[in-house]
Design a protein around this motif. Structure first.
Motif, PDB file in Angstrom:
ATOM      1  N   UNK A   1       0.838  -1.186   0.000  1.00 15.79           N
ATOM      2  CA  UNK A   1       0.000   0.000   0.000  1.00 15.79           C
ATOM      3  C   UNK A   1       0.877   1.242   0.000  1.00 15.79           C
ATOM      4  N   UNK A   2       0.460   2.238  -0.763  1.00 13.66           N
ATOM      5  CA  UNK A   2       1.265   3.428  -0.948  1.00 13.66           C
ATOM      6  C   UNK A   2       1.048   4.478   0.115  1.00 13.66           C
ATOM      7  N   UNK A   3       1.612   5.672  -0.157  1.00 17.05           N
ATOM      8  CA  UNK A   3       1.518   6.766   0.790  1.00 17.05           C
ATOM      9  C   UNK A   3       0.091   7.258   0.972  1.00 17.05           C
ATOM     10  N   UNK A   4      -0.784   6.947   0.033  1.00 22.36           N
ATOM     11  CA  UNK A   4      -2.164   7.398   0.147  1.00 22.36           C
ATOM     12  C   UNK A   4      -2.830   6.911   1.418  1.00 22.36           C
ATOM     13  N   UNK A   5      -2.582   5.669   1.802  1.00 19.05           N
ATOM     14  CA  UNK A   5      -3.179   5.136   3.029  1.00 19.05           C
ATOM     15  C   UNK A   5      -2.648   5.870   4.245  1.00 19.05           C
ATOM     16  N   UNK A   6      -1.364   6.180   4.215  1.00 14.90           N
ATOM     17  CA  UNK A   6      -0.749   6.948   5.312  1.00 14.90           C
ATOM     18  C   UNK A   6      -1.399   8.318   5.443  1.00 14.90           C
ATOM     19  N   UNK A   7      -1.562   9.012   4.327  1.00 20.47           N
ATOM     20  CA  UNK A   7      -2.192  10.329   4.350  1.00 20.47           C
ATOM     21  C   UNK A   7      -3.649  10.219   4.799  1.00 20.47           C
ATOM     22  N   UNK A   8      -4.328   9.179   4.349  1.00 21.19           N
ATOM     23  CA  UNK A   8      -5.727   8.987   4.737  1.00 21.19           C
ATOM     24  C   UNK A   8      -5.853   8.849   6.248  1.00 21.19           C
ATOM     25  N   UNK A   9      -4.941   8.128   6.859  1.00 24.96           N
ATOM     26  CA  UNK A   9      -4.956   7.987   8.318  1.00 24.96           C
ATOM     27  C   UNK A   9      -4.701   9.334   9.001  1.00 24.96           C
ATOM     28  N   UNK A  10      -3.772  10.104   8.456  1.00 22.02           N
ATOM     29  CA  UNK A  10      -3.495  11.422   9.036  1.00 22.02           C
ATOM     30  C   UNK A  10      -4.721  12.329   8.933  1.00 22.02           C
ATOM     31  N   UNK A  11      -5.399  12.277   7.784  1.00 21.01           N
ATOM     32  CA  UNK A  11      -6.619  13.069   7.608  1.00 21.01           C
ATOM     33  C   UNK A  11      -7.673  12.637   8.627  1.00 21.01           C
ATOM     34  N   UNK A  12      -7.827  11.329   8.814  1.00 21.22           N
ATOM     35  CA  UNK A  12      -8.811  10.820   9.767  1.00 21.22           C
ATOM     36  C   UNK A  12      -8.495  11.293  11.185  1.00 21.22           C
ATOM     37  N   UNK A  13      -7.228  11.269  11.553  1.00 24.55           N
ATOM     38  CA  UNK A  13      -6.831  11.721  12.893  1.00 24.55           C
ATOM     39  C   UNK A  13      -7.109  13.209  13.058  1.00 24.55           C
ATOM     40  N   UNK A  14      -6.747  13.999  12.046  1.00 22.87           N
ATOM     41  CA  UNK A  14      -6.966  15.446  12.122  1.00 22.87           C
ATOM     42  C   UNK A  14      -8.449  15.778  12.235  1.00 22.87           C
ATOM     43  N   UNK A  15      -9.270  15.128  11.419  1.00 17.99           N
ATOM     44  CA  UNK A  15     -10.703  15.370  11.482  1.00 17.99           C
ATOM     45  C   UNK A  15     -11.282  14.873  12.804  1.00 17.99           C
TER      46      UNK A  15
ATOM     47  N   UNK B   1      -1.742  18.211   7.812  1.00 20.53           N
ATOM     48  CA  UNK B   1      -2.377  17.301   6.863  1.00 20.53           C
ATOM     49  C   UNK B   1      -2.629  17.996   5.521  1.00 20.53           C
ATOM     50  N   UNK B   2      -2.970  19.277   5.536  1.00 20.09           N
ATOM     51  CA  UNK B   2      -3.149  20.012   4.281  1.00 20.09           C
ATOM     52  C   UNK B   2      -1.859  19.990   3.464  1.00 20.09           C
ATOM     53  N   UNK B   3      -0.730  20.162   4.139  1.00 20.69           N
ATOM     54  CA  UNK B   3       0.558  20.080   3.449  1.00 20.69           C
ATOM     55  C   UNK B   3       0.795  18.679   2.893  1.00 20.69           C
ATOM     56  N   UNK B   4       0.386  17.648   3.638  1.00 21.91           N
ATOM     57  CA  UNK B   4       0.528  16.271   3.172  1.00 21.91           C
ATOM     58  C   UNK B   4      -0.275  16.033   1.897  1.00 21.91           C
ATOM     59  N   UNK B   5      -1.508  16.532   1.884  1.00 24.37           N
ATOM     60  CA  UNK B   5      -2.365  16.360   0.712  1.00 24.37           C
ATOM     61  C   UNK B   5      -1.746  17.061  -0.495  1.00 24.37           C
ATOM     62  N   UNK B   6      -1.232  18.277  -0.297  1.00 23.95           N
ATOM     63  CA  UNK B   6      -0.594  19.010  -1.395  1.00 23.95           C
ATOM     64  C   UNK B   6       0.625  18.263  -1.927  1.00 23.95           C
ATOM     65  N   UNK B   7       1.401  17.692  -1.019  1.00 23.02           N
ATOM     66  CA  UNK B   7       2.588  16.948  -1.438  1.00 23.02           C
ATOM     67  C   UNK B   7       2.204  15.690  -2.199  1.00 23.02           C
ATOM     68  N   UNK B   8       1.111  15.070  -1.808  1.00 23.20           N
ATOM     69  CA  UNK B   8       0.649  13.870  -2.495  1.00 23.20           C
ATOM     70  C   UNK B   8       0.287  14.188  -3.946  1.00 23.20           C
ATOM     71  N   UNK B   9      -0.403  15.307  -4.154  1.00 23.89           N
ATOM     72  CA  UNK B   9      -0.771  15.724  -5.507  1.00 23.89           C
ATOM     73  C   UNK B   9       0.484  16.082  -6.304  1.00 23.89           C
ATOM     74  N   UNK B  10       1.411  16.785  -5.673  1.00 20.61           N
ATOM     75  CA  UNK B  10       2.643  17.190  -6.367  1.00 20.61           C
ATOM     76  C   UNK B  10       3.444  15.979  -6.813  1.00 20.61           C
TER      77      UNK B  10
END
Length: 304
Positions: free
Chosen positions: A148-162, A260-269
């Protein structure tokens, strides 16, 4: 083949979660599944905790799970459209962050000791941001296990932040329940249910760009992380919450959301080479506008 890998019609993937949401809202509007909030003064502590657990499930966990039902549909989108959904998620998170800032200033002002509120807020905010950033850096240096890629990691971070943000919603619900305001309680639950359904796509958008679909247990855990804190907040809100404690809660949530916003931006980049496109900018603005409609117009203006 798992449940999330089946291939029903695309129209059903898009419309299905809306139908489930309508059913949930209709059930809450026509019935009162929370018991008699006015009798809370005579209830035992265990009864109060159980009632708030049920309420928190409807207001927190259920809408996040409903929102996650859009995952199969998002998986069918082209890469640039998935990036647009991620930008939409960033817009939603940005609005939540702005909302938290307003709440945070109010609680800081309520702390009696001079400069104590400001100091605690800064330490909690910066400390949370740096801690989550350190976890992110460590994660990027670690070999991904299980395919599983970094997307799952970011998804967990988003879930924690929310989830940290949702503590505030729980505080409001717990306060209304403790005061026996049953009508206000029902309106809050319906409002937060409609509001929090947007958190599901916000969480799973990052996973949608990964090649492999994670096991369904990950979705269950992320749903609890994002929505379960409404239950915890309800428990705390039924008690007396000091401005200093609330300051810590909201400052931690703000620091987490910023990172997490920075993480999402980095994922798109990493995927597309650049973050800012016309489509991404449009969906980012749409995310802010959607949350404004749900929060300021529907919850605060119409329902309350």
């Amino acid at each position: 083949m798992t449940l999330l890998e089946r291939d029903p019609p695309r129209w059903l993937l898009a419309v299905g979660p809306v139908l489930v949401l309508a059913l949930a809202v209709g059930t809450l509007f026509l019935t009162s599944p929370f018991g008699d909030a006015a009798a809370v003064a005579d209830a035992s502590s265990l009864e109060v905790l159980w009632s708030l657990t049920v309420i928190g499930f409807f207001a927190g966990i259920l809408p996040v799970v409903i929102g996650m039902l859009w995952f199969p549909y998002i998986r069918t989108l082209d890469a640039h459209l998935v990036h647009a959904v991620l930008a939409l998620s960033a817009g939603i998170l940005t609005f939540v962050g702005i909302e938290i800032v307003a709440e945070l200033f109010g609680f800081v002002a309520g702390v009696e000791a001079a400069y104590l509120g400001e100091g605690v807020a800064i330490v909690a905010l910066v400390g949370t941001f740096l801690a989550m950033h350190a976890v992110s850096v460590w994660r990027r240096r670690t070999v991904v296990s299980g395919g599983f890629g970094d997307g799952l990691h970011v998804a967990y971070l988003v879930a924690i932040a929310l989830g940290l943000h949702s503590l505030g919603e729980g505080l409001a619900i717990g306060s209304a329940f403790a005061l026996g305001q049953e009508e206000l309680l029902t309106l809050l639950v319906i409002g937060f249910l409609l509001h929090n359904v947007t958190e599901g796509p916000t969480i799973i958008a990052a996973v949608a760009r990964d090649r492999e679909t994670p096991p369904i247990r990950h979705f269950a855990v992320m749903g609890v992380l994002a929505g379960g804190t409404v239950i915890v907040g309800g428990w705390i809100g039924s008690l007396s919450v000091s401005p200093l404690v609330a300051t810590v809660f909201f400052a931690v949530a703000l620091g987490a959301i910023g990172q997490v916003i920075l993480e999402v931006a980095e994922l798109v980049r990493e995927d597309a080479g650049r973050v800012l496109t016309r489509l991404n900018a449009a969906t980012f603005a749409l995310g802010i506008g959607l949350m404004f409609l749900l929060e300021e117009v529907l919850v605060d203006g119409f329902l309350l």
